[in-house]
Scaffold this active site. Structure first.
Site, PDB file in Angstrom:
ATOM      1  N   ILE A  17     -32.269  10.446-107.171  1.00 21.37           N
ATOM      2  CA  ILE A  17     -31.226   9.250-108.428  1.00 21.37           C
ATOM      3  C   ILE A  17     -32.242   8.850-108.166  1.00 21.37           C
ATOM      4  O   ILE A  17     -32.090   7.972-109.782  1.00 21.37           O
ATOM      5  CB  ILE A  17     -30.231   8.674-107.829  1.00 21.37           C
ATOM      6  CG1 ILE A  17     -28.590   9.661-107.859  1.00 21.37           C
ATOM      7  CG2 ILE A  17     -29.876   8.001-108.999  1.00 21.37           C
ATOM      8  CD1 ILE A  17     -27.555   9.532-106.639  1.00 21.37           C
ATOM      9  N   SER A  23     -21.393   3.534-103.559  1.00 24.41           N
ATOM     10  CA  SER A  23     -21.066   4.783-103.634  1.00 24.41           C
ATOM     11  C   SER A  23     -19.733   4.886-104.138  1.00 24.41           C
ATOM     12  O   SER A  23     -19.163   3.880-103.334  1.00 24.41           O
ATOM     13  CB  SER A  23     -21.540   5.823-102.068  1.00 24.41           C
ATOM     14  OG  SER A  23     -20.585   6.387-101.547  1.00 24.41           O
ATOM     15  N   THR A  57     -28.300  16.217-104.511  1.00 25.94           N
ATOM     16  CA  THR A  57     -30.204  16.031-104.577  1.00 25.94           C
ATOM     17  C   THR A  57     -29.973  15.814-102.425  1.00 25.94           C
ATOM     18  O   THR A  57     -29.001  16.378-102.026  1.00 25.94           O
ATOM     19  CB  THR A  57     -29.788  14.486-104.224  1.00 25.94           C
ATOM     20  OG1 THR A  57     -28.920  13.460-103.406  1.00 25.94           O
ATOM     21  CG2 THR A  57     -29.480  13.547-105.631  1.00 25.94           C
ATOM     22  N   LYS A  86     -21.921   0.566 -97.825  1.00 30.30           N
ATOM     23  CA  LYS A  86     -21.727   0.694 -99.174  1.00 30.30           C
ATOM     24  C   LYS A  86     -20.690  -0.506-100.735  1.00 30.30           C
ATOM     25  O   LYS A  86     -20.867  -0.766-101.646  1.00 30.30           O
ATOM     26  CB  LYS A  86     -21.697   2.269 -99.742  1.00 30.30           C
ATOM     27  CG  LYS A  86     -22.563   3.404 -99.612  1.00 30.30           C
ATOM     28  CD  LYS A  86     -23.721   2.352-100.741  1.00 30.30           C
ATOM     29  CE  LYS A  86     -24.988   3.348-100.877  1.00 30.30           C
ATOM     30  NZ  LYS A  86     -26.334   3.315-101.069  1.00 30.30           N
ATOM     31  N   TYR A  99     -21.681   4.181 -93.000  1.00 27.52           N
ATOM     32  CA  TYR A  99     -22.264   4.598 -94.923  1.00 27.52           C
ATOM     33  C   TYR A  99     -21.501   3.526 -95.374  1.00 27.52           C
ATOM     34  O   TYR A  99     -21.937   2.799 -96.506  1.00 27.52           O
ATOM     35  CB  TYR A  99     -22.507   5.862 -95.127  1.00 27.52           C
ATOM     36  CG  TYR A  99     -22.945   6.359 -96.535  1.00 27.52           C
ATOM     37  CD1 TYR A  99     -24.321   6.145 -96.921  1.00 27.52           C
ATOM     38  CD2 TYR A  99     -21.680   6.895 -97.204  1.00 27.52           C
ATOM     39  CE1 TYR A  99     -24.925   6.308 -98.249  1.00 27.52           C
ATOM     40  CE2 TYR A  99     -22.375   6.722 -99.012  1.00 27.52           C
ATOM     41  CZ  TYR A  99     -23.654   7.176 -99.444  1.00 27.52           C
ATOM     42  OH  TYR A  99     -23.745   7.083-100.241  1.00 27.52           O
ATOM     43  N   SER A 142     -37.310  10.628-104.449  1.00 29.15           N
ATOM     44  CA  SER A 142     -36.579  12.284-104.956  1.00 29.15           C
ATOM     45  C   SER A 142     -35.411  11.121-105.412  1.00 29.15           C
ATOM     46  O   SER A 142     -34.687  10.322-105.820  1.00 29.15           O
ATOM     47  CB  SER A 142     -35.765  12.873-103.438  1.00 29.15           C
ATOM     48  OG  SER A 142     -35.518  11.446-102.526  1.00 29.15           O
TER      49      SER A 142
END
Ligand SMILES: NC(=O)c1ccc[n+]([C@@H]2O[C@H](COP(=O)([O-])OP(=O)(O)OC[C@H]3O[C@@H](n4cnc5c(N)ncnc54)[C@H](OP(=O)(O)O)[C@@H]3O)[C@@H](O)[C@H]2O)c1
Length: 348
Positions: free
Chosen positions: A64, A186, A247, A216, A212, A62
């Site tokens: 990107i 990110s 997304t 990243k 997260y 899904s």
């Protein structure tokens, strides 16, 4: 003379306006930022025939990852879509075959957070060579979850899995004359200083957004470390951030952000543009160890207090190579200092 002066003034005003808009973050990460930046893309950079290339994209079913797979397959590449769920993966492969007319699109079931599965996958991949490896799979959980090996899930998915996969595939990447490894990081990483302190989140309340963003940040440093270790092998390692793209991850993990921003978000294809450019364009070849956004190398720090120490970088390297990650592959090339590579890349 007067006309030349006018042109110079326009250029200056335009670059001043661009610098201001980029500094705002909002008008840079959003879709207006992509469309503004795209005006300075070099036409033809992605007019490439990838027929001979073997490309691997993690989390390809899904967003990107799917759009990156579509862009690579659309240029003729053999694309392995590495997905953790059979049904979602199969549907994505069918969708991609229908969209591109390519029969060289394959599904491989792989949960990148499962280090044993990662090593098994690398051993069994029926391809003598890998030209492109895109570390795209990503998660933003709302509570602490663990991988099959007992690692916190963002650490396993964004850091330990990609490191293990890169090391396990290193012989196949070396077999390519122009291999590319791309980490999809990110912009959230800008908020974090690299820290290995309790990176498994065992001693403090869990914060998924921080976990997260921290992992990243680790991906950006990891790309630099790998670039230091793999240059002699002709492998270009990059990290990038896609801006804000619409997304499933954004819709489900950040519903309030998505609701407020949905009309300003980039399309998944726009989010995938720099991934594809780094994976496929001759213009990106050899520019290893850099962090990219909209086809331009960017600073890895916007805030002075996010700069890591050498000790933190060594700790990340040790974490990845140590028994925690189950990988102890020793690189076979002499490290080239990052500063030297940055200087070389900026001269191009
Ligand atoms: N969209 C944005 O604005 C944005 C901004 C910054 C960075 N990113 C990064 O872009 C990447 C792609 O995200 P996206 O926005 O395109 O979201 P997405 O559509 O939800 O894609 C994430 C993909 O990763 C897969 N995945 C998650 N954990 C996995 C695992 N352990 N093994 C294999 N696959 C796994 C998901 O599979 P399932 O379908 O099975 O869950 C999904 O296919 C992520 O790394 C994300 O951090 C996105």
């Amino acid at each position: 003379m007067r006309r030349e002066l006018g042109r110079m003034t326009t250029r200056l005003l335009r670059s001043g306006r661009d610098a201001l808009l980029d500094a705002s973050i909002f008008y840079s990460f959003d879709r207006s930022g992509f469309r503004r930046h795209a005006r300075s893309f070099t036409p033809g950079d992605l007019d490439v025939d990838l027929t001979a290339k073997v490309c691997l994209v993690t989390g390809a079913n899904s967003g990107i990852g799917f759009e990156t797979s579509r862009a690579l397959a659309g240029r003729g590449a053999t694309v392995w879509m590495l997905c953790r769920d059979r049904q979602r993966g199969q549907r994505a492969v069918e969708r991609l075959r229908a969209a591109t007319g390519s029969s060289r699109v394959h599904l491989a079931l792989l949960d990148v957070s499962d280090l044993g599965a990662v090593r098994r996958f690398a051993r069994e991949l029926p391809a003598p060579r890998v030209d492109v490896l895109v570390h795209n799979a990503g998660v933003l959980p709302d509570r602490r979850l663990e991988s099959a090996d007992g690692h916190e899930i963002t650490l396993a998915t964004h850091v330990l899995g990609p490191w293990t996969l890169t090391q396990a595939l290193a012989p196949k990447l070396r077999a390519s004359r122009d291999a590319r490894v791309v980490f999809v990081s990110s912009g959230g990483m800008y908020t974090q200083r690299l820290s290995l302190d309790d990176c498994e989140w065992r001693r403090r309340p869990y914060d998924g957004v921080a976990a997260y963003a921290q992992t990243k940040r680790m991906q950006v440093v990891l790309a630099e470390l790998l670039a230091e270790e793999l240059p002699a092998a002709g492998i270009t390692v990059s990290s990038m951030h896609p801006g804000w793209a619409d997304t499933p991850a954004v819709q489900t993990s950040l519903p309030r952000f998505w609701k407020a921003m949905q009309h300003r978000l980039r399309t998944p294809a726009e989010g995938a543009d720099t991934v594809t450019w780094l994976a496929a364009s001759p213009a990106a070849r050899g520019r290893s160890g850099l962090f990219w956004f909209d086809r331009r190398p960017r600073s890895t720090h916007l805030l002075p207090w996010t700069r890591e120490s050498g000790a933190d970088r060594r700790a990340l390297r040790a974490l990845c190579a140590g028994p925690a990650a189950g990988s102890a592959t020793v690189p076979d090339a002499a490290p080239v200092p990052l500063k030297a590579r940055r200087r070389a890349a900026s001269r191009r």
